[in-house]
Design a protein around this motif. Structure first.
Motif, PDB file in Angstrom:
ATOM      1  N   GLN A  90       0.841  -1.196   0.000  1.00 37.19           N
ATOM      2  CA  GLN A  90       0.000   0.000   0.000  1.00 37.19           C
ATOM      3  C   GLN A  90       0.879   1.250   0.000  1.00 37.19           C
ATOM      4  O   GLN A  90       1.791   1.380   0.822  1.00 37.19           O
ATOM      5  N   VAL A  91       0.580   2.166  -0.921  1.00 35.50           N
ATOM      6  CA  VAL A  91       1.316   3.416  -1.036  1.00 35.50           C
ATOM      7  C   VAL A  91       0.305   4.554  -1.194  1.00 35.50           C
ATOM      8  O   VAL A  91      -0.897   4.330  -1.197  1.00 35.50           O
ATOM      9  N   ASP A  92       0.804   5.787  -1.319  1.00 30.60           N
ATOM     10  CA  ASP A  92      -0.067   6.910  -1.646  1.00 30.60           C
ATOM     11  C   ASP A  92       0.667   7.842  -2.599  1.00 30.60           C
ATOM     12  O   ASP A  92       1.833   7.615  -2.937  1.00 30.60           O
ATOM     13  N   ALA A  93      -0.020   8.883  -3.035  1.00 28.75           N
ATOM     14  CA  ALA A  93       0.540   9.780  -4.047  1.00 28.75           C
ATOM     15  C   ALA A  93       1.457  10.843  -3.460  1.00 28.75           C
ATOM     16  O   ALA A  93       2.104  11.573  -4.215  1.00 28.75           O
ATOM     17  N   SER A  94       1.527  10.940  -2.134  1.00 20.19           N
ATOM     18  CA  SER A  94       2.284  12.032  -1.518  1.00 20.19           C
ATOM     19  C   SER A  94       3.705  11.647  -1.131  1.00 20.19           C
ATOM     20  O   SER A  94       4.444  12.487  -0.614  1.00 20.19           O
ATOM     21  N   HIS A  95       4.095  10.399  -1.341  1.00 20.64           N
ATOM     22  CA  HIS A  95       5.430   9.950  -0.973  1.00 20.64           C
ATOM     23  C   HIS A  95       6.150   9.357  -2.182  1.00 20.64           C
ATOM     24  O   HIS A  95       5.523   8.994  -3.183  1.00 20.64           O
ATOM     25  N   ALA A  96       7.460   9.246  -2.063  1.00 19.85           N
ATOM     26  CA  ALA A  96       8.275   8.543  -3.048  1.00 19.85           C
ATOM     27  C   ALA A  96       8.692   7.198  -2.460  1.00 19.85           C
ATOM     28  O   ALA A  96       8.841   7.050  -1.243  1.00 19.85           O
ATOM     29  N   GLN A 162       1.421   9.455  -9.115  1.00 18.61           N
ATOM     30  CA  GLN A 162       0.303  10.222  -9.645  1.00 18.61           C
ATOM     31  C   GLN A 162      -0.854  10.210  -8.655  1.00 18.61           C
ATOM     32  O   GLN A 162      -0.951   9.310  -7.813  1.00 18.61           O
ATOM     33  N   PRO A 163      -1.760  11.190  -8.751  1.00 20.75           N
ATOM     34  CA  PRO A 163      -2.955  11.184  -7.899  1.00 20.75           C
ATOM     35  C   PRO A 163      -3.735   9.882  -8.078  1.00 20.75           C
ATOM     36  O   PRO A 163      -3.865   9.375  -9.197  1.00 20.75           O
ATOM     37  N   GLY A 164      -4.219   9.364  -6.983  1.00 23.97           N
ATOM     38  CA  GLY A 164      -4.963   8.108  -7.023  1.00 23.97           C
ATOM     39  C   GLY A 164      -4.120   6.880  -6.768  1.00 23.97           C
ATOM     40  O   GLY A 164      -4.661   5.778  -6.613  1.00 23.97           O
ATOM     41  N   ALA A 165      -2.793   7.037  -6.706  1.00 22.92           N
ATOM     42  CA  ALA A 165      -1.929   5.884  -6.451  1.00 22.92           C
ATOM     43  C   ALA A 165      -2.264   5.261  -5.106  1.00 22.92           C
ATOM     44  O   ALA A 165      -2.400   5.948  -4.099  1.00 22.92           O
ATOM     45  N   ASP A 166      -2.405   3.947  -5.091  1.00 19.74           N
ATOM     46  CA  ASP A 166      -2.822   3.249  -3.878  1.00 19.74           C
ATOM     47  C   ASP A 166      -2.004   1.989  -3.620  1.00 19.74           C
ATOM     48  O   ASP A 166      -1.938   1.519  -2.487  1.00 19.74           O
ATOM     49  N   MET A 167      -1.364   1.458  -4.668  1.00 15.62           N
ATOM     50  CA  MET A 167      -0.759   0.134  -4.532  1.00 15.62           C
ATOM     51  C   MET A 167       0.410  -0.019  -5.492  1.00 15.62           C
ATOM     52  O   MET A 167       0.352   0.428  -6.643  1.00 15.62           O
ATOM     53  N   VAL A 168       1.489  -0.642  -4.986  1.00 19.35           N
ATOM     54  CA  VAL A 168       2.524  -1.178  -5.858  1.00 19.35           C
ATOM     55  C   VAL A 168       2.265  -2.671  -5.973  1.00 19.35           C
ATOM     56  O   VAL A 168       2.182  -3.387  -4.968  1.00 19.35           O
ATOM     57  N   PHE A 169       2.105  -3.117  -7.193  1.00 19.49           N
ATOM     58  CA  PHE A 169       1.702  -4.492  -7.485  1.00 19.49           C
ATOM     59  C   PHE A 169       2.826  -5.167  -8.260  1.00 19.49           C
ATOM     60  O   PHE A 169       3.277  -4.643  -9.287  1.00 19.49           O
ATOM     61  N   VAL A 170       3.306  -6.294  -7.752  1.00 23.57           N
ATOM     62  CA  VAL A 170       4.398  -7.018  -8.403  1.00 23.57           C
ATOM     63  C   VAL A 170       3.910  -8.418  -8.773  1.00 23.57           C
ATOM     64  O   VAL A 170       3.315  -9.119  -7.946  1.00 23.57           O
TER      65      VAL A 170
END
Length: 255
Positions: A90-96, A162-170
């Protein structure tokens, strides 16, 4: 803990139990299943329950994201490909973020930034915001890679947040399970807290339990809708056209 904290936890647990029973009723009510299918249905319920709890208890903090394996031999909730291993964080758009790992020898690996997975609770379908697969992934002489998501680009493999980012999926795909191997996988939030998160209070735990209950209810609702679609006499296009840019080019690994 205050009386209000106890009350909220009790209410949250009641909602969780109800959502789990609703899922059980959907899968089992009125069905005279043979023993092996009855056992499989209960494994499915518990696997979905595990996936949802992992999502909201282990992986809910986008500043301390772990990769969580799902759609495996136990935690099933959709139509997974048996030749794939799936991981999400789980990620968000405000972080790297930086995703690091071993390439392994599997046939393919793809790292995606997504707005979620499958259909969202809003009713919209999740989208891929950016992706790097084995054909574009830079791998060093020791078989390691690093993919940066957001922030000032410091790695050759970069996906803009980008706005709306919610997930890194591998997704790791295998052609030969006996000969090919996967590899380790890590994710870190750039500039994120180094210390572990403090123990949660009753309000935070109750909020997570309520989130679990909502997601279980969502899974049940989506399954109800999909069963209704399968039973409709209307012709359904199960294989809609692919993206406008066409099929991906054959993968050739880069170093």
């Amino acid at each position: 803990m205050t009386a209000s904290g106890r009350d909220r936890l009790r209410i949250a647990m009641d909602r969780y139990r109800r959502s789990l029973l609703d899922l059980e009723d959907f899968l089992l009510a009125g069905r005279g299943l043979p023993d092996v299918e009855l056992a499989a249905a209960h494994r499915l319920i518990l696997g979905i329950d595990k996936w949802v709890k992992d999502r909201f208890f282990l992986g809910a903090d986008p500043t301390r994201p772990p990769f969580i394996k799902f759609m495996d031999e136990f935690s099933q909730w959709g139509l997974g490909n048996p030749d794939n291993l799936y991981f999400s964080a789980q990620v968000d758009a405000s972080h790297a973020y930086v995703v690091r790992g071993d390439r392994g020898s599997c046939a393919d690996i793809c790292i995606e930034l997504r707005t979620g997975n499958g259909r969202l609770e809003s009713g919209e379908h999740s989208r891929t915001l950016g992706a790097i697969d084995a054909g574009a992934l830079h791998v060093d002489d020791q078989g390691r890679f690093a993919v940066q998501i957001g922030g000032e680009a410091r790695h050759p493999d970069y996906i803009a947040n980008q706005p709306g980012a919610d997930m890194v999926f591998v997704r790791r795909t295998f052609d030969d399970w006996e000969q090919e191997r996967g590899g380790e996988l890590w994710i870190e939030c750039v500039g994120g807290p180094a210390e572990p998160s403090p123990p949660p209070g009753s309000d935070e735990v109750a909020a997570k339990i309520e989130a679990v209950a909502r997601r279980l209810a969502w899974v049940t609702r989506i399954n109800h809708e999909q069963v209704a679609e399968f039973r409709t006499p209307l012709l359904v296009d199960a294989f809609p056209p692919g993206p406008a840019y066409g099929r991906p080019a054959p993968k050739t690994e880069r170093r």
